[in-house]
Design a protein around this motif. Structure first.
Motif, PDB file in Angstrom:
ATOM      1  N   ARG A 231       7.906   5.616  -5.916  1.00 38.53           N
ATOM      2  CA  ARG A 231       7.214   4.395  -5.494  1.00 38.53           C
ATOM      3  C   ARG A 231       7.195   3.373  -6.621  1.00 38.53           C
ATOM      4  NH1 ARG A 231       8.850   3.813  -1.569  1.00 38.53           N
ATOM      5  NH2 ARG A 231       7.536   2.052  -1.094  1.00 38.53           N
ATOM      6  N   TYR A 232       7.033   3.843  -7.853  1.00 37.53           N
ATOM      7  CA  TYR A 232       7.020   2.919  -8.987  1.00 37.53           C
ATOM      8  C   TYR A 232       8.355   2.169  -9.068  1.00 37.53           C
ATOM      9  CZ  TYR A 232       7.398   0.982 -13.610  1.00 37.53           C
ATOM     10  OH  TYR A 232       7.621   0.098 -14.639  1.00 37.53           O
ATOM     11  N   PHE A 233       9.458   2.898  -9.023  1.00 44.34           N
ATOM     12  CA  PHE A 233      10.761   2.251  -9.171  1.00 44.34           C
ATOM     13  C   PHE A 233      11.177   1.483  -7.913  1.00 44.34           C
ATOM     14  CE2 PHE A 233      11.326   5.168 -12.818  1.00 44.34           C
ATOM     15  CZ  PHE A 233      11.600   4.194 -13.768  1.00 44.34           C
ATOM     16  N   ALA A 234      10.559   1.794  -6.767  1.00 41.74           N
ATOM     17  CA  ALA A 234      10.856   1.024  -5.552  1.00 41.74           C
ATOM     18  C   ALA A 234      10.364  -0.409  -5.713  1.00 41.74           C
ATOM     19  CB  ALA A 234      10.202   1.675  -4.335  1.00 41.74           C
ATOM     20  N   ASN A 235       9.230  -0.564  -6.407  1.00 44.28           N
ATOM     21  CA  ASN A 235       8.745  -1.921  -6.688  1.00 44.28           C
ATOM     22  C   ASN A 235       7.802  -1.883  -7.879  1.00 44.28           C
ATOM     23  OD1 ASN A 235       7.820  -4.568  -6.724  1.00 44.28           O
ATOM     24  ND2 ASN A 235       8.048  -4.738  -4.506  1.00 44.28           N
ATOM     25  N   GLN A 237       6.496  -4.070  -9.680  1.00 43.34           N
ATOM     26  CA  GLN A 237       5.435  -5.081  -9.796  1.00 43.34           C
ATOM     27  C   GLN A 237       4.239  -4.795  -8.891  1.00 43.34           C
ATOM     28  OE1 GLN A 237       5.660  -7.169 -12.196  1.00 43.34           O
ATOM     29  NE2 GLN A 237       7.798  -6.702 -12.659  1.00 43.34           N
ATOM     30  N   THR A 238       4.487  -4.190  -7.738  1.00 44.64           N
ATOM     31  CA  THR A 238       3.395  -4.083  -6.744  1.00 44.64           C
ATOM     32  C   THR A 238       3.041  -2.654  -6.347  1.00 44.64           C
ATOM     33  OG1 THR A 238       4.989  -4.274  -4.929  1.00 44.64           O
ATOM     34  CG2 THR A 238       4.012  -6.326  -5.740  1.00 44.64           C
ATOM     35  N   SER A 239       3.544  -1.669  -7.068  1.00 44.79           N
ATOM     36  CA  SER A 239       3.348  -0.272  -6.630  1.00 44.79           C
ATOM     37  C   SER A 239       1.982   0.303  -7.008  1.00 44.79           C
ATOM     38  CB  SER A 239       4.446   0.614  -7.221  1.00 44.79           C
ATOM     39  OG  SER A 239       4.418   0.545  -8.636  1.00 44.79           O
ATOM     40  N   GLN A 240       1.275  -0.314  -7.956  1.00 43.32           N
ATOM     41  CA  GLN A 240       0.055   0.318  -8.475  1.00 43.32           C
ATOM     42  C   GLN A 240      -1.020   0.563  -7.413  1.00 43.32           C
ATOM     43  OE1 GLN A 240      -1.425  -1.157 -12.201  1.00 43.32           O
ATOM     44  NE2 GLN A 240       0.601  -1.160 -13.147  1.00 43.32           N
ATOM     45  N   PRO A 241      -1.342  -0.412  -6.538  1.00 43.86           N
ATOM     46  CA  PRO A 241      -2.352  -0.130  -5.503  1.00 43.86           C
ATOM     47  C   PRO A 241      -1.936   1.019  -4.582  1.00 43.86           C
ATOM     48  CG  PRO A 241      -1.946  -2.495  -5.664  1.00 43.86           C
ATOM     49  CD  PRO A 241      -0.909  -1.824  -6.500  1.00 43.86           C
ATOM     50  N   GLU A 242      -0.633   1.076  -4.254  1.00 47.12           N
ATOM     51  CA  GLU A 242      -0.121   2.133  -3.377  1.00 47.12           C
ATOM     52  C   GLU A 242      -0.262   3.499  -4.054  1.00 47.12           C
ATOM     53  OE1 GLU A 242       3.957   2.988  -0.781  1.00 47.12           O
ATOM     54  OE2 GLU A 242       4.010   1.529  -2.413  1.00 47.12           O
ATOM     55  N   ILE A 243       0.044   3.560  -5.351  1.00 46.72           N
ATOM     56  CA  ILE A 243      -0.066   4.806  -6.111  1.00 46.72           C
ATOM     57  C   ILE A 243      -1.520   5.249  -6.207  1.00 46.72           C
ATOM     58  CG2 ILE A 243       0.186   5.782  -8.440  1.00 46.72           C
ATOM     59  CD1 ILE A 243       2.836   4.084  -8.625  1.00 46.72           C
ATOM     60  N   LEU A 272      13.424  11.740 -15.579  1.00 48.30           N
ATOM     61  CA  LEU A 272      14.335  12.332 -14.587  1.00 48.30           C
ATOM     62  C   LEU A 272      15.261  11.283 -13.980  1.00 48.30           C
ATOM     63  CD1 LEU A 272      15.106  14.842 -12.892  1.00 48.30           C
ATOM     64  CD2 LEU A 272      13.323  14.199 -11.286  1.00 48.30           C
ATOM     65  N   HIS A 273      14.735  10.091 -13.749  1.00 50.74           N
ATOM     66  CA  HIS A 273      15.530   9.008 -13.145  1.00 50.74           C
ATOM     67  C   HIS A 273      16.756   8.685 -14.010  1.00 50.74           C
ATOM     68  CE1 HIS A 273      12.167   7.586 -15.593  1.00 50.74           C
ATOM     69  NE2 HIS A 273      12.935   6.581 -15.984  1.00 50.74           N
ATOM     70  N   TYR A 274      16.561   8.673 -15.333  1.00 59.48           N
ATOM     71  CA  TYR A 274      17.657   8.393 -16.259  1.00 59.48           C
ATOM     72  C   TYR A 274      18.701   9.517 -16.222  1.00 59.48           C
ATOM     73  CZ  TYR A 274      20.044   7.709 -20.777  1.00 59.48           C
ATOM     74  OH  TYR A 274      20.994   7.544 -21.761  1.00 59.48           O
ATOM     75  N   TYR A 275      18.224  10.763 -16.274  1.00 59.29           N
ATOM     76  CA  TYR A 275      19.143  11.916 -16.256  1.00 59.29           C
ATOM     77  C   TYR A 275      19.997  11.895 -14.995  1.00 59.29           C
ATOM     78  CZ  TYR A 275      17.215  14.216 -20.336  1.00 59.29           C
ATOM     79  OH  TYR A 275      16.854  14.504 -21.630  1.00 59.29           O
ATOM     80  N   GLU A 276      19.372  11.609 -13.867  1.00 53.56           N
ATOM     81  CA  GLU A 276      20.122  11.636 -12.606  1.00 53.56           C
ATOM     82  C   GLU A 276      21.200  10.552 -12.567  1.00 53.56           C
ATOM     83  OE1 GLU A 276      17.328  13.765  -9.353  1.00 53.56           O
ATOM     84  OE2 GLU A 276      17.287  11.586  -9.386  1.00 53.56           O
ATOM     85  N   LYS A 299      19.389  -1.149 -14.369  1.00 48.07           N
ATOM     86  CA  LYS A 299      18.037  -1.466 -13.897  1.00 48.07           C
ATOM     87  C   LYS A 299      16.993  -0.683 -14.706  1.00 48.07           C
ATOM     88  CE  LYS A 299      15.170  -0.409  -9.913  1.00 48.07           C
ATOM     89  NZ  LYS A 299      15.118   0.276  -8.636  1.00 48.07           N
ATOM     90  N   TYR A 300      17.236   0.614 -14.912  1.00 49.07           N
ATOM     91  CA  TYR A 300      16.276   1.432 -15.667  1.00 49.07           C
ATOM     92  C   TYR A 300      16.139   0.933 -17.107  1.00 49.07           C
ATOM     93  CZ  TYR A 300      16.415   4.839 -11.835  1.00 49.07           C
ATOM     94  OH  TYR A 300      16.326   5.465 -10.613  1.00 49.07           O
ATOM     95  N   LEU A 301      17.244   0.568 -17.720  1.00 49.10           N
ATOM     96  CA  LEU A 301      17.183   0.105 -19.108  1.00 49.10           C
ATOM     97  C   LEU A 301      16.442  -1.222 -19.188  1.00 49.10           C
ATOM     98  CD1 LEU A 301      20.733   1.018 -20.514  1.00 49.10           C
ATOM     99  CD2 LEU A 301      18.695   2.430 -20.257  1.00 49.10           C
ATOM    100  N   ASP A 302      16.699  -2.114 -18.227  1.00 48.31           N
ATOM    101  CA  ASP A 302      15.991  -3.403 -18.203  1.00 48.31           C
ATOM    102  C   ASP A 302      14.493  -3.209 -18.011  1.00 48.31           C
ATOM    103  OD1 ASP A 302      18.378  -4.727 -18.505  1.00 48.31           O
ATOM    104  OD2 ASP A 302      18.603  -5.273 -16.384  1.00 48.31           O
TER     105      ASP A 302
END
Length: 335
Positions: A231-235, A237-243, A272-276, A299-302
């Motif tokens: 959920r964090y990487f899906a968005n 900027q706006t994932s915190q309330p959902e989490i 894990l996201h980086y390894y994959e 995207k992950y590095l940015d």
């Protein structure tokens, strides 16, 4: 082809084929049948999955798929040189307002009551060893390319970024090791039925299906961490309330212990996201996959600075009992 297999080997004559993401599915009245690839699967694993699924159904979970036996009583059938298993489910729609956190808490509560020892699917206590193995493998790839020019943008990004992610991995391993030394697990921390990767899409789709082929036996924090990561990487900027909402929903049925919070955090620290992204790039020959993984890695590095900020505030986002539970921070993330 698989429709013919259902009829000849299982005596099932489906009315229609249905799209179920990466699985082949067929419908017969209110019954739903999933064809699972069993090539490379061990009989012991399949047998264990079947027993776990039976337990979950008997414990009251109506959405768990049942592993069928063919006319000969076998759980794995052979058809045209390949091996398959067939899962049966009700064609039940997804609830309109599904509270995923609460449903996951119930799922874990049932999974903790399994009355037999899980062996081949057990991952409890193995994270440290698996993470170290993954780190060693990637370190070998990185070291082998150290004295040659990067062949393309992906390799350049990988070569420049790996030392940072190696450090993050070592932090995760240390945090996990400290947790196992400092904290004592409670009954709520016993192993349960988890998912190889629990994300927001696992229980989404045209039908509500819980697929045993997606399961492992592990600590509940595995599912919580992987849902949060996705959920964090899906968005970002706006994932915190959902989490926050997801974790509150989960805890409305079962409160997370300090041990659970720390395992959850260790798993989020492990990149894990980086390894994959790197592993998929080097292991899947398709050019399209390589382009996708290059975009993913970029995207992950940015976003690495954003992820550091997220990790530094995660306990606050999740309303974790930092003082009462003595949940330690990772000092360099707070600077």
């Amino acid at each position: 082809m698989l429709q013919k297999m259902l009829k000849e080997i299982y005596g099932i004559s489906p009315d229609s084929e249905v799209s179920l993401g990466r699985y082949n599915g067929y419908k017969q009245k209110e019954g739903l049948y999933l064809i699972m690839d069993a090539n490379g699967a061990k009989e012991q694993e399949i047998s264990e999955l079947s027993r776990i699924a039976d337990h979950m159904q008997k414990a009251g979970d109506r959405h768990v798929s049942k592993l069928l036996t063919d006319k000969e009583g076998r759980q794995i059938c052979e058809w045209e040189g390949k091996k398959y298993c067939v899962l049966e489910n009700r064609a039940a729609p997804i609830p309109e307002k599904m509270r995923t956190g609460r449903k996951l808490a119930r799922f874990h509560a049932r999974g903790r009551l399994i009355p037999f020892k899980v062996e081949s699917l057990n991952r409890v206590g193995q994270w440290k060893q698996l993470w170290e193995m993954r780190l060693d493998q990637m370190d070998k790839v990185w070291s082998s390319k150290l004295y040659t020019e990067p062949e393309n943008d992906f390799e350049r990004m990988f070569m420049e970024s790996f030392p940072y992610y190696m450090g993050l991995t070592e932090n995760a391993i240390q945090y996990l090791a400290d947790t196992e030394i400092d904290d004592k697990p409670t009954n709520a921390d016993h192993g349960t039925v988890c998912h190889e990767r629990f994300t927001n899409t696992v229980w989404r789709g045209p039908y509500f299906i819980k697929n045993p082929f997606e399961w492992v036996f592990d600590h509940r924090s595995r599912d919580l961490a992987e849902w949060v990561r996705e959920r964090y990487f899906a968005n970002i900027q706006t994932s915190q309330p959902e989490i926050k909402n997801f974790l509150n929903e989960y805890q409305s049925l079962t409160v997370l212990t300090p041990f659970s919070w720390r395992l959850l955090y260790a798993r989020l620290l492990f990149p894990l996201h980086y390894y994959e992204a790197v592993e998929n790039y080097y292991s899947i020959p398709s050019e399209q996959t390589k382009r996708q993984q290059e975009d993913r890695l970029r995207k992950y590095l940015d976003q690495s600075g954003d992820y550091e900020r997220f990790l530094s505030h995660f306990y606050q986002i999740g309303d974790a009992p930092v003082k009462i539970g003595k949940l330690p921070p990772v000092d360099w993330l707070l600077r």
